[in-house]
Write a protein that holds these residues in place. Structure first.
Motif, PDB file in Angstrom:
ATOM      1  N   LEU A 219       0.820  -1.211   0.000  1.00 32.46           N
ATOM      2  CA  LEU A 219       0.000   0.000   0.000  1.00 32.46           C
ATOM      3  C   LEU A 219       0.856   1.263   0.000  1.00 32.46           C
ATOM      4  O   LEU A 219       0.495   2.271  -0.616  1.00 32.46           O
ATOM      5  N   TRP A 220       1.977   1.215   0.685  1.00 33.66           N
ATOM      6  CA  TRP A 220       2.873   2.371   0.710  1.00 33.66           C
ATOM      7  C   TRP A 220       3.387   2.690  -0.685  1.00 33.66           C
ATOM      8  O   TRP A 220       3.427   3.852  -1.095  1.00 33.66           O
ATOM      9  N   ARG A 221       3.739   1.670  -1.434  1.00 35.92           N
ATOM     10  CA  ARG A 221       4.258   1.894  -2.786  1.00 35.92           C
ATOM     11  C   ARG A 221       3.158   2.390  -3.717  1.00 35.92           C
ATOM     12  O   ARG A 221       3.413   3.190  -4.610  1.00 35.92           O
ATOM     13  N   MET A 222       1.945   1.919  -3.496  1.00 34.59           N
ATOM     14  CA  MET A 222       0.830   2.420  -4.285  1.00 34.59           C
ATOM     15  C   MET A 222       0.581   3.888  -3.957  1.00 34.59           C
ATOM     16  O   MET A 222       0.274   4.698  -4.843  1.00 34.59           O
ATOM     17  N   LEU A 223       0.732   4.242  -2.688  1.00 36.19           N
ATOM     18  CA  LEU A 223       0.552   5.627  -2.266  1.00 36.19           C
ATOM     19  C   LEU A 223       1.631   6.526  -2.867  1.00 36.19           C
ATOM     20  O   LEU A 223       1.340   7.608  -3.381  1.00 36.19           O
ATOM     21  N   VAL A 224       2.875   6.066  -2.833  1.00 32.03           N
ATOM     22  CA  VAL A 224       3.983   6.848  -3.397  1.00 32.03           C
ATOM     23  C   VAL A 224       3.799   7.025  -4.901  1.00 32.03           C
ATOM     24  O   VAL A 224       4.057   8.105  -5.446  1.00 32.03           O
ATOM     25  N   LEU A 225       3.339   5.986  -5.582  1.00 33.87           N
ATOM     26  CA  LEU A 225       3.074   6.090  -7.021  1.00 33.87           C
ATOM     27  C   LEU A 225       2.027   7.159  -7.296  1.00 33.87           C
ATOM     28  O   LEU A 225       2.178   7.967  -8.225  1.00 33.87           O
ATOM     29  N   GLU A 226       0.981   7.183  -6.494  1.00 34.79           N
ATOM     30  CA  GLU A 226      -0.069   8.172  -6.701  1.00 34.79           C
ATOM     31  C   GLU A 226       0.435   9.589  -6.436  1.00 34.79           C
ATOM     32  O   GLU A 226       0.143  10.522  -7.191  1.00 34.79           O
ATOM     33  N   LEU A 227       1.205   9.767  -5.356  1.00 31.98           N
ATOM     34  CA  LEU A 227       1.744  11.094  -5.052  1.00 31.98           C
ATOM     35  C   LEU A 227       2.720  11.544  -6.130  1.00 31.98           C
ATOM     36  O   LEU A 227       2.764  12.728  -6.485  1.00 31.98           O
ATOM     37  N   TRP A 228       3.512  10.604  -6.639  1.00 36.76           N
ATOM     38  CA  TRP A 228       4.413  10.937  -7.758  1.00 36.76           C
ATOM     39  C   TRP A 228       3.600  11.391  -8.957  1.00 36.76           C
ATOM     40  O   TRP A 228       3.962  12.365  -9.631  1.00 36.76           O
ATOM     41  N   HIS A 229       2.514  10.702  -9.240  1.00 37.55           N
ATOM     42  CA  HIS A 229       1.670  11.048 -10.386  1.00 37.55           C
ATOM     43  C   HIS A 229       1.132  12.468 -10.234  1.00 37.55           C
ATOM     44  O   HIS A 229       1.109  13.249 -11.196  1.00 37.55           O
ATOM     45  N   ARG A 230       0.706  12.810  -9.030  1.00 29.78           N
ATOM     46  CA  ARG A 230       0.133  14.141  -8.814  1.00 29.78           C
ATOM     47  C   ARG A 230       1.197  15.226  -8.882  1.00 29.78           C
ATOM     48  O   ARG A 230       0.965  16.307  -9.447  1.00 29.78           O
ATOM     49  N   ASN A 231       2.367  14.961  -8.290  1.00 23.02           N
ATOM     50  CA  ASN A 231       3.400  15.985  -8.205  1.00 23.02           C
ATOM     51  C   ASN A 231       4.123  16.231  -9.522  1.00 23.02           C
ATOM     52  O   ASN A 231       4.585  17.347  -9.780  1.00 23.02           O
ATOM     53  N   PHE A 232       4.221  15.190 -10.354  1.00 27.45           N
ATOM     54  CA  PHE A 232       5.019  15.316 -11.569  1.00 27.45           C
ATOM     55  C   PHE A 232       4.192  15.201 -12.849  1.00 27.45           C
ATOM     56  O   PHE A 232       4.272  16.070 -13.709  1.00 27.45           O
TER      57      PHE A 232
END
Length: 271
Positions: A219-232
């Protein structure tokens, strides 16, 4: 027998049954068992129900990272499985994960970190040592621990259980930052991203929150992927609004200067 289990039995076992994935891992050979354990997401088709069909179809046209890692192991200049795994780690996990994190975090706090045990002459000497000097009776780093004993390092310190620098993800996601975590991961904006099936994400979150299974790493990696998507990815989409959008993710697409950068540069030169 391993292939029979993976092809014919694994898919028939209900999700959530304890030991299901362990049996899958145990059915693999030593090389693939290691790669399966090291993968952030399931390396084989063990849990492909997590991904959307459209994502799997798109990923099917890309180079398979699993095959790349298998090739490094198979082409390793070593004969025994342990030395091949160490070679694989040196070429992948060491340079692309551990050293990268240490370098970025240390530089972010103005620290100069050195790794003397990675001096190429020392590494070449260590790789030439017999396997039994590296792993003996289930004890890892055998020769290094023997040297430390001669230097007077206390035995309880030498032989205690390894303690890494892990984040307290389990507690964070069940208690401390549970609300923030759920708000991002279960938001419709996230669920409609196209990588994961919404029902699969909800199921993983439910398993973890209820304490039925520790899903914190996934779940942490899924969360980081989503935050990366939003930020970049999304921020770039906003910037390209009104501009000509590149047809593919090329080097040129990511080397474009943001609007106003030339004016800022001129101001800096004038100052």
């Amino acid at each position: 027998m391993g292939r029979i289990y993976r092809d014919s039995l694994h898919g028939r076992i209900p999700a959530g049954i304890y030991g299901k994935n362990l049996a899958w891992n145990a059915s693999l050979n030593s090389r693939d068992r290691y790669l399966d354990g090291m993968s952030f997401f399931p390396a084989w088709h063990r849990e492909r129900g997590l991904f959307t069909n459209s994502f799997l179809q798109a990923a099917g046209h890309l180079p398979d990272p699993l095959q790349q890692w298998q090739r490094i192991y198979d082409d390793a200049p070593a004969h025994d499985p342990l030395s091949r795994l160490l070679y694989l780690d040196t070429k992948t996990y060491l340079v692309a994960d551990i050293l990268t994190k240490v370098d970025r975090m240390s530089m972010a706090t103005s620290l100069e970190v050195r790794v003397p045990m990675l001096d190429h002459r020392f590494v070449e000497w260590v790789t030439s040592l017999p396997v039994e000097w590296k792993l003996r009776g289930g004890t890892r780093k055998h020769i290094l621990k023997k040297l430390a004993e001669r230097l007077g390092v206390p035995s309880p310190l030498l032989h205690r259980r390894k303690q890494g620098f892990q984040l307290p993800l389990v507690e964070w996601m069940r208690n401390d930052v549970k609300d923030q975590f759920l708000r991002v991961l279960l938001e419709s904006r996230t669920l409609q991203r196209g990588y994961f099936k919404p029902e699969a994400v909800r199921s993983l979150v439910d398993e973890h929150i209820r304490g039925r299974r520790n899903r914190s790493g996934l779940l942490w990696r899924m969360l980081v992927l989503e935050l990366w998507h939003r930020n970049f990815m999304e921020s770039r989409a906003h910037w390209t609004a009104g501009h000509e959008i590149p047809q593919s993710f090329s080097t040129e697409a990511f080397s474009s200067k943001p609007p106003g950068s030339e004016a800022l540069a001129r101001q800096g030169r004038e100052l």
